[in-house]
Design a protein around this motif. Structure first.
Motif, short mmCIF file in Angstrom:
data_model
loop_
_atom_site.label_atom_id
_atom_site.label_comp_id
_atom_site.label_asym_id
_atom_site.label_seq_id
_atom_site.Cartn_x
_atom_site.Cartn_y
_atom_site.Cartn_z
N ARG A 1 14.82 22.27 13.69
CA ARG A 1 13.76 21.26 13.56
C ARG A 1 14.02 20.38 12.34
N VAL A 2 14.39 20.99 11.23
CA VAL A 2 14.61 20.23 10.00
C VAL A 2 15.81 19.30 10.13
N THR A 3 16.88 19.79 10.74
CA THR A 3 18.14 19.04 10.72
C THR A 3 18.36 18.15 11.94
N LEU A 4 17.70 18.46 13.07
CA LEU A 4 18.06 17.75 14.30
C LEU A 4 16.90 17.11 15.05
N THR A 5 15.77 17.77 15.17
CA THR A 5 14.77 17.35 16.14
C THR A 5 13.46 16.86 15.54
N GLY A 6 13.35 16.79 14.21
CA GLY A 6 12.10 16.38 13.60
C GLY A 6 11.85 14.89 13.68
N ASP A 7 10.64 14.50 13.28
CA ASP A 7 10.25 13.09 13.27
C ASP A 7 10.84 12.33 12.09
N LEU A 8 11.25 13.03 11.04
CA LEU A 8 11.83 12.34 9.89
C LEU A 8 13.22 11.84 10.24
N PRO A 9 13.52 10.56 10.05
CA PRO A 9 14.91 10.10 10.21
C PRO A 9 15.82 10.96 9.33
N ARG A 10 17.04 11.21 9.80
CA ARG A 10 17.90 12.17 9.11
C ARG A 10 18.15 11.78 7.66
N ARG A 11 18.30 10.50 7.38
CA ARG A 11 18.53 10.09 6.00
C ARG A 11 17.36 10.54 5.11
N LEU A 12 16.13 10.35 5.58
CA LEU A 12 14.97 10.76 4.80
C LEU A 12 14.89 12.28 4.69
N SER A 13 15.24 12.97 5.77
CA SER A 13 15.23 14.42 5.74
C SER A 13 16.23 14.95 4.73
N GLU B 1 9.01 11.61 -3.73
CA GLU B 1 7.84 11.92 -4.56
C GLU B 1 6.90 12.90 -3.86
N ALA B 2 6.87 12.85 -2.53
CA ALA B 2 6.05 13.82 -1.79
C ALA B 2 6.59 15.23 -1.97
N ILE B 3 7.90 15.39 -2.02
CA ILE B 3 8.49 16.70 -2.30
C ILE B 3 8.08 17.17 -3.69
N ASP B 4 8.07 16.25 -4.67
CA ASP B 4 7.60 16.61 -6.01
C ASP B 4 6.17 17.14 -5.95
N GLU B 5 5.32 16.46 -5.18
CA GLU B 5 3.93 16.91 -5.08
C GLU B 5 3.84 18.31 -4.47
N LEU B 6 4.60 18.54 -3.38
CA LEU B 6 4.56 19.86 -2.75
C LEU B 6 5.06 20.93 -3.70
N HIS B 7 6.07 20.61 -4.48
CA HIS B 7 6.65 21.60 -5.39
C HIS B 7 5.70 21.91 -6.55
N GLU B 8 5.06 20.90 -7.06
CA GLU B 8 4.22 21.10 -8.25
C GLU B 8 2.78 21.48 -7.91
N THR B 9 2.23 20.91 -6.86
CA THR B 9 0.81 21.11 -6.57
C THR B 9 0.55 21.76 -5.22
N LYS C 1 0.56 9.85 -0.09
CA LYS C 1 1.75 10.41 0.57
C LYS C 1 1.43 10.87 1.99
N TRP C 2 0.25 11.40 2.19
CA TRP C 2 -0.18 11.77 3.54
C TRP C 2 -0.13 10.55 4.45
N TYR C 3 -0.63 9.44 3.97
CA TYR C 3 -0.67 8.21 4.78
C TYR C 3 0.73 7.63 4.96
N ARG C 4 1.48 7.50 3.88
CA ARG C 4 2.79 6.84 3.94
C ARG C 4 3.76 7.61 4.81
N ALA D 1 5.50 13.77 11.32
CA ALA D 1 6.33 13.53 10.14
C ALA D 1 5.85 14.31 8.92
N VAL D 2 4.54 14.36 8.70
CA VAL D 2 4.03 15.09 7.54
C VAL D 2 4.34 16.58 7.68
#
Length: 397
Positions: A57-69, A123-131, A138-141, A149-150
């Motif tokens: 799911r993370v590497t192939l089939t998710g909604d996130l374009p691979r570059r963003l993933s 920056e969303a990864i930063d939020e998940l890691h810290e908080t 970030k939820w909206y974007r 995608a979220v």
């Protein structure tokens, strides 16, 4: 950064029948040219099998374009000090056009060279890691990238956290020809600058209405057995809104919860310390009931909340809490705690990592959804409030 090697890659000529079976199921990830990581994981075939679908799911089939993933994965690998993962992702990123300056931006947090959505993802990864919580922005974007995608972003984070604990603890060696950190890794160059999360998170995702389920949701609830019934928890009913997420998580969750080799008390206390560190009151409340049914007392749980030095922790409970803290704060198990889990069999150590990774991810989901306590349930007891701040990675607004 390199760690001493504890587990070396398997020799394909010496695989057990179960290892051979799992190797075949891994497809290209289990072939002769497989990475040192996957060949090391084959020492733990149930672990290797459990991460397959979530990895797909993370590497192939998710909604996130691979570059963003890949950018999200790189940022998580950096935050978790996983040079092995960084090196592999760096190589893939180069093929996707991720440049040296962009890699350095991901590492250092200076995101000026990234475009708008790339900055939001990192920056969303930063939020998940810290908080362990995504802000409204970030939820909206991120949500604009697709209906899942979220969830795919949170899945990417939880998956990479699990892999980081595993490769760092096993000491997986980087293959020849791959470059590690392109800037010196510095534990201080992380996300903990001004990030905060509300104590009472707004409710964003409501429980699914079973009278209005789509065919895909009905299919998924049928697969889930008792966890898919209308009587299931609020969090499960909220996650039913994302059947693709639940499907990708199924083998991971099944091994971590249903098929674990860890004794119930050990499993529950590892879960409780993880959700405490992630400040998920909902999950703490849910698992407290199960703990009390096992004979774990509220005094014992106060020790879990206080941490590994608590005088309230007894015997192996202290080991469990300390091991979770090592993964949360240091992304790696010490020699002493690694050996402690040998008593539970050859996959005791990887089952601990799965519990940790699963409940980091579920905490992010529950907090970001704003899932409220079940009717009549108790959250944090008042006497725990003095332990609530100061242990996590961040401050709270």
């Amino acid at each position: 950064m390199t760690y001493p090697t504890r587990v070396r890659p398997v020799d394909f000529a010496d695989l057990s029948p179960r290892q051979q079976q799992v190797r075949i199921k891994l497809g290209p990830y289990g072939e002769e040219g497989a990475s040192a990581m996957m060949r090391t994981f084959l020492h733990y075939p149930e672990f290797a099998r459990s991460i397959g679908r979530i990895g797909t799911r993370v590497t192939l089939t998710g909604d996130l374009p691979r570059r963003l993933s890949v950018l999200a994965s790189l940022r998580t690998a950096w935050l978790c000090g996983a040079e092995y993962l960084w090196a592999h992702l760096r190589a893939e990123g180069g093929a996707l056009g991720i440049t040296g300056p962009e890699l350095r931006a991901v590492a250092t947090g200076d995101h000026a060279v990234l475009n708008s959505i790339e900055r939001h993802v990192v920056e969303a990864i930063d939020e998940l890691h810290e908080t362990h919580y995504l802000s409204e922005e970030k939820w909206y974007r991120v949500g604009r990238l697709g209906p899942n995608a979220v969830m795919d972003l949170m899945t990417t984070y939880g998956f990479l956290v699990t892999l980081s604990a595993a490769v760092n603890s096993m000491g997986v060696r980087l293959e020849d020809g791959l470059d590690g950190w392109d800037v010196p890794w510095d534990a201080s160059v992380t996300a903990g600058t001004g990030l905060a999360a509300p104590r009472e998170a707004p409710k964003r995702v409501f429980e699914a209405d079973y009278a209005l389920l789509s065919p895909q949701q009905v299919e998924q609830t049928n697969r889930m057995g008792r966890r898919g019934k209308p009587t299931t928890s609020k969090l499960q009913k909220a996650m039913i809104n994302y059947p693709e997420f639940l499907r990708s998580m199924a083998p991971f969750g099944k091994r971590a919860i249903d098929d674990t080799c860890l004794p119930p008390r050990v499993w529950q206390l590892a879960s409780m310390r993880t959700v405490w560190l992630c400040d998920s009151e909902y999950l703490w409340s849910q698992h407290r009931k199960a703990c009390l049914a096992l004979g774990v007392t509220d005094e014992d749980l106060a020790g879990v909340a206080e941490g590994p030095r608590s005088a309230s922790l007894k015997d192996f409970d202290r080991v469990v809490v300390g091991a979770v803290d090592e993964m949360y704060h240091g992304n790696r198990l010490s020699d002493a705690n690694w050996k402690e889990f040998d008593r539970f069999g050859p996959e005791g150590i990887t089952d601990l990592m799965l519990v940790y990774g699963l409940y980091v991810l579920q905490s992010c989901v529950a907090r970001t959804f704003g899932t409220t306590l079940e009717d009549g349930a108790l959250g944090y007891l008042p006497e725990l409030d003095r332990f609530r701040d100061g242990q996590q990675r961040r401050s709270r607004g």
